[in-house]
Design an enzyme around this catalytic site. Sequence first.
Site, PDB file in Angstrom:
ATOM      1  N   TYR A   1      10.679  33.827  21.379  1.00  0.00           N
ATOM      2  CA  TYR A   1      11.895  33.832  22.190  1.00  0.00           C
ATOM      3  C   TYR A   1      13.017  34.564  21.493  1.00  0.00           C
ATOM      4  CZ  TYR A   1      12.882  29.470  19.555  1.00  0.00           C
ATOM      5  OH  TYR A   1      13.063  28.526  18.583  1.00  0.00           O
TER       6      TYR A   1
ATOM      7  N   HIS B   1       0.139  32.603   2.458  1.00  0.00           N
ATOM      8  CA  HIS B   1       0.419  32.583   3.903  1.00  0.00           C
ATOM      9  C   HIS B   1       1.749  33.269   4.252  1.00  0.00           C
ATOM     10  CE1 HIS B   1      -2.974  30.057   3.857  1.00  0.00           C
ATOM     11  NE2 HIS B   1      -2.390  28.876   3.765  1.00  0.00           N
TER      12      HIS B   1
ATOM     13  N   LYS C   1      -8.993  30.589  -0.792  1.00  0.00           N
ATOM     14  CA  LYS C   1      -8.056  30.420  -1.891  1.00  0.00           C
ATOM     15  C   LYS C   1      -8.241  29.021  -2.487  1.00  0.00           C
ATOM     16  CE  LYS C   1      -3.883  28.729   0.369  1.00  0.00           C
ATOM     17  NZ  LYS C   1      -4.117  27.343   0.260  1.00  0.00           N
TER      18      LYS C   1
HETATM   19  C1  BG6 Z   1      -3.671  25.459   3.483  1.00  0.00           C
HETATM   20  C2  BG6 Z   1      -2.941  24.687   2.431  1.00  0.00           C
HETATM   21  O1  BG6 Z   1      -3.921  26.749   3.037  1.00  0.00           O
HETATM   22  O2  BG6 Z   1      -2.878  25.512   4.650  1.00  0.00           O
HETATM   23  C3  BG6 Z   1      -2.568  23.306   2.938  1.00  0.00           C
HETATM   24  O3  BG6 Z   1      -3.755  24.573   1.274  1.00  0.00           O
HETATM   25  C4  BG6 Z   1      -1.846  23.381   4.245  1.00  0.00           C
HETATM   26  O4  BG6 Z   1      -1.777  22.631   1.983  1.00  0.00           O
HETATM   27  C5  BG6 Z   1      -2.594  24.264   5.231  1.00  0.00           C
HETATM   28  O5  BG6 Z   1      -1.727  22.074   4.771  1.00  0.00           O
HETATM   29  C6  BG6 Z   1      -1.790  24.494   6.498  1.00  0.00           C
HETATM   30  O6  BG6 Z   1      -2.576  25.155   7.437  1.00  0.00           O
HETATM   31  P1  BG6 Z   1      -2.323  24.941   8.978  1.00  0.00           P
HETATM   32  O7  BG6 Z   1      -3.235  25.906   9.631  1.00  0.00           O
HETATM   33  O8  BG6 Z   1      -2.628  23.513   9.275  1.00  0.00           O
HETATM   34  O9  BG6 Z   1      -0.874  25.249   9.200  1.00  0.00           O
END
Ligand code: BG6
EC number: 1.1.1.49
Length: 489
Positions: free
Chosen positions: A384, A241, A149
């Site tokens: 939990y 995410h 992305k």
């Molecule tokens: C990325 C984002 O997709 O995910 C970032 O672009 C973010 O901004 C990161 O910090 C977080 O990933 P993780 O695996 O460190 O939680």
Amino acid sequence: ENESTVSITVVGASGDLAKKKIFPALFALYYEGCLPKHFTIYGYARSKMTDAELRNMVSKTLTCRIDKRENCGEKMDEFLKRCFYHSGQYDSEENFAQLNKKLKEHEGGRLSNRLFYLSIPPNIFINAVKCASTSASSGNGWTRVIVEKPFGRDSESSAALTKALKQYLSEDQIFRIDHYLGKELVENLSVLRFSNLIFEPLWSRQYIRNVQLIFSEDFGTEGRGGYFDHYGIIRDIMQNHLLQILALFAMETPVSLDAEDIRNEKVKVLRSMRPLRLEDVVIGQYKSHSKGGVTYPAYTDDNTVPKDSLTPTFAAAALFIDNARWDGVPFLMKAGKALHNKRAEIRVQFRHVPGNLYNRKFGTDLDQTTNELVIRVQPDEAIYLKINNKVPGLGMRLDRSNLNLHYAARYSKEIPDAYERLLLDAIEGERRLFIRSDELDAAWSLFTPVLAELEEKKIIPEYYPYGSRGPVGAHYLAARYNVRWGDLG
Ligand code: BG6
């Protein structure tokens, strides 16, 4: 299969992601014996570098992070010997043709499979895909391309990107990564739900009051402001995410564990979502804050960010799934940078126990006594369940205790990084954890109108101090739906 070979080309090899995640993940796979017998890794980027320089760069990123590493150094040397570098432009067919020649030499006439990991910005990756697919694709094995992305900034740009990609690749050659899908506890969500009788019957509006998807980081956009300002937290974290976690959480039982069956169910949930309204979104941006003699910067202190930027570094949203299972259940999302901690978790708050048998033992705050299931994706992975329990003793006093599955205590094996699983899946052609184009479209349809409205109306974010718990607006949003954020105790 022994006589086939896999060539992995990391396009954008000198970038941050390649150094932090891709090379270390490839090494971990090698260490674990998960890579095929014949494989070659190529770094591809514009800068001039020799193989030795690439190896030196990569070696600094590798760690022997798994226990009992006596032979780790040896393994690293072996691994580095399989790494090479090719310098080229991202839009040069000629440069990719030269790469092709080198790859062929390594492949030595074997059935050759090619994986390209595009760790470069989207405005240049179409040309790279074009060049890779026309000048450096395999003549006899498969060719697959992993893309990161951002897949566009909205429905329209995402569709244009997909259309452009499809000129050169078929859908089954495209592996769109959302690295949250590679996280152990995200993958476990379906196991928890569908292989334990005690959860699935409760997984609906009948028993669940609300679901919370929470992401926080205790650092700002330091160094990434240029990228971030163009996207903002909704596009950076929520649209992908958190929404992916929501889809896995809420989908119906898939027909099987096949990639298509799972992704069919995820798309259905995404398409059942109610359009998100502006009043169900709160945005924030961090401002400078001094603590203990240290001054933490404001988002707009970053040189690559315009001083008057309204880009959100925090957002909270209330989402709804208009289907029979989830009718009326708020799914609350919260994501932010420069907050007080680093955490990603899913919180499921259950309804009250009907009747009044024990309720009077709790005083008036019944919300504090309902069961809550917490899936802590990171750090310190855990699942939990908050239950009510009698405090031991002669009296009858209840308290809340945790039935706790704490990964560090339960499993001695270290949890693999998300990128390891995803790279391995791409090599093996397993698509379950990658985003199909219709999923991507559905995800953009949900957020595009609200993103446009935020930008058109120039909505001012609520400012919150670096290192705080974020804007208070997030509480009002939750309160409107009778929800209290579970992470605030
Ligand atoms: C990325 C984002 O997709 O995910 C970032 O672009 C973010 O901004 C990161 O910090 C977080 O990933 P993780 O695996 O460190 O939680």
